[in-house]
Design an enzyme around this catalytic site. Structure first.
Site, short mmCIF file in Angstrom:
data_model
loop_
_atom_site.label_atom_id
_atom_site.label_comp_id
_atom_site.label_asym_id
_atom_site.label_seq_id
_atom_site.Cartn_x
_atom_site.Cartn_y
_atom_site.Cartn_z
N SER A 256 0.87 -1.17 0.00
CA SER A 256 0.00 0.00 0.00
C SER A 256 0.90 1.22 0.00
O SER A 256 2.12 1.10 0.09
CB SER A 256 -0.88 0.01 1.25
OG SER A 256 -0.05 0.23 2.38
N LYS A 257 0.32 2.36 -0.05
CA LYS A 257 1.10 3.60 -0.04
C LYS A 257 2.00 3.66 1.19
O LYS A 257 3.07 4.24 1.15
CB LYS A 257 0.13 4.80 0.00
CG LYS A 257 -0.07 5.40 -1.38
CD LYS A 257 -0.55 6.83 -1.25
CE LYS A 257 0.07 7.79 -2.21
NZ LYS A 257 0.68 7.30 -3.39
#
Ligand code: GLU
Length: 486
Positions: A256-257
């Site tokens: 994910s980010k």
């Protein structure tokens, strides 16, 4: 007769496409190309609040940039269009009305407060959350009362008792007990379709034969099969599903980010080549066999089979991506290396599109092609050739203030001045002159002798090879810089 393969990539562009999306797109594309089938690109934009025209265009551009060409979809059209779900709302409304008439679906008048109260009770009782079937069998009087109350219903699909089993091409048989798949909403109370309705209707209407997509969508499959069934599709005609393994970050949590760069646009801007990104993403869950890691796009389409996709999660490894990018950069012809490099050089203001700059860039690129892992390193490496107000970086300048450095620079400047007037200013002659003066006569270690020169001439202790750099810079500038440093 086996049907011609038709696979689709169906993103909901609620942001820039990320690593997970593109891994899916790549596998879809590779499977279509491997089988000689069609690759369909469908935009799932029914969530009008989160999908924007800019994100849709960005998704189209990203696929193009990566070289994942589609046979049907936005811009190219095709026999099953339109390929934007927002332009197909009549089709979903038509099927929704049919499901209602057939009794497969029903109107549900529960308010969001009532549904929340049900969920709360389920949480307390520790039972699986989900719709409790309240409106499944309303009487005519109850319906009249809800309507009189001004309530507008959503449309819900009726899940029969029992279970759904399907054979996932990667995971084998997967079974879902329907007690965990409650009646689900097909259309909101304004008639707009939800994902499950639109995705299933389109897969049928677009004659999709294979659905290769991320594992996060596995749990929606029984609902989609239910919609196919209500559409009258026979189980043997359902598309085949293959759920691709999760992509994890370095820390083993889902990528994910938070634990890695996920946006493909970021990799493009950081100087990764599309072929390197595709090659690397192909290894996330698939392998070409024989411990190979480097594949071209053509080899990928030749070698790609679903049988070679694993079910266990894949781990994103930035170092491996960098290594592959370096390999792909080295494999470029000089002409295409030049094409890829220019935007980085002009955008950073290091070089212009002038004929002189272009000629110098073309001469300089061969000396760095072997050494870089991303295109974004190029401006800093070549800046010394173009810079108008040359200055030595502070950190590097501090390294050449000692007497030994001064001696190296003084002697080098004398000998190189001699070379400039009498000899040929090429890297071999420069190297010969300096080796004689500094290594043989002064007895210095090459690393020490040449690092002072490197700093004086390029302004940094990190640079392309020294002698080649001096040749490119020319005698006049090289000597002026050495004298300036002294
Ligand atoms: N539109 C869905 C998403 O982006 C994927 C649809 C599908 O592949 O079934 O998450």
């Amino acid at each position: 007769m086996t049907k011609k393969v038709r696979v689709r990539f169906a993103p909901s562009p609620t942001g820039e496409l990320h690593v997970g999306n593109i891994r899916t797109a790549l596998f879809d594309w590779a499977y279509a190309r491997h089988t000689g089938g069609s690759f369909i690109f469908r935009i799932e934009d029914t969530d009008t609040e989160r999908v924007t025209p800019e994100y849709i265009q960005a998704a189209i551009n990203t696929l193009k940039w990566l070289g994942l060409d589609w046979d049907e979809g936005p811009e190219v059209g095709g026999p099953h269009g339109p390929y934007l779900q927002s332009q197909r709302l009549d089709k979903y409304a038509e099927w929704a009305a049919k499901f209602l008439a057939q009794g497969d679906a029903y109107h549900c008048y529960c308010s969001s407060e009532e549904l929340e109260a049900v969920r709360e009770a389920q949480r307390k009782a520790n039972v699986a959350p989900g719709y409790n079937g309240h409106c499944r069998n309303l009487t005519d009087d109850e319906i009249v009362a809800f309507k009189a109350d001004g309530r507008k219903p959503v449309l819900r699909m009726r899940m029969p008792e029992g279970s759904t089993t399907f054979t996932d091409l990667i995971r084998g048989d997967v079974t879902f007990e329907h007690q965990f798949v409650p009646d689900f909403v097909l259309a909101r109370n304004d008639g707009s379709p939800l994902y499950t309705l639109a995705v299933a209707v389109d897969d049928v209407l677009m004659d999709v034969t294979h659905v290769l997509r991320g594992e996060d969508l596995l749990s929606s499959t029984p609902r989609q099969l239910r919609v196919y069934d209500a559409m009258g599709v026979k189980p043997e005609d359902y598309p085949l599903f293959a759920h691709l393994p999760f992509v994890m970050g370095q820390d083993n949590a889902k990528l994910s980010k938070r634990n890695g760069e996920t946006s493909i646009a970021w990799y493009r801007d950081a100087g990764y080549l599309p072929e390197a990104i595709c090659n690397y993403l192909a290894l996330l869950g698939w392998s070409p066999g024989e411990d190979r890691e480097n594949v071209t796009m053509k080899e990928l389409t030749e070698l790609f089979t679903v049988e070679r996709v694993h079910s266990s999660p894949a781990r994103f490894d930035m170092k491996k991506l960098e290594a592959i990018n370096g390999d792909k950069i080295r494999a470029l012809t000089l002409e295409s290396f030049f094409e890829w490099s220019m935007p980085f050089l002009t955008k950073s203001g290091v070089a212009t599109e002038s004929a002189t700059d272009i000629a110098l860039v073309k001469r300089a690129l061969p000396i760095i092609q072997e050494r870089i892992t991303t295109l974004s390193e190029i401006p800093a490496l070549l800046n010394f050739l173009f810079v108008k107000d040359f200055a030595i970086e502070a950190e590097s300048a501090a390294k050449i203030t000692d007497e030994a450095s001064k001696q190296v620079l003084t002697i080098s400047s004398e000998r190189l001045a001699g070379l400039a007037t009498s000899g040929t200013w090429d890297h071999a002659s420069i190297e010969a002159v300096l080796r004689t003066a500094l290594i043989e006569e002064l007895g210095l270690k090459p690393r020490i002798a040449f690092s002072a020169l490197r700093i004086a001439v390029t302004g940094s202790h990190i640079s392309p090879p020294l002698f080649e750099s001096m040749e490119l810079l020319g005698a006049e500038k090289s000597l002026a810089r050495i004298r300036g440093a002294i």
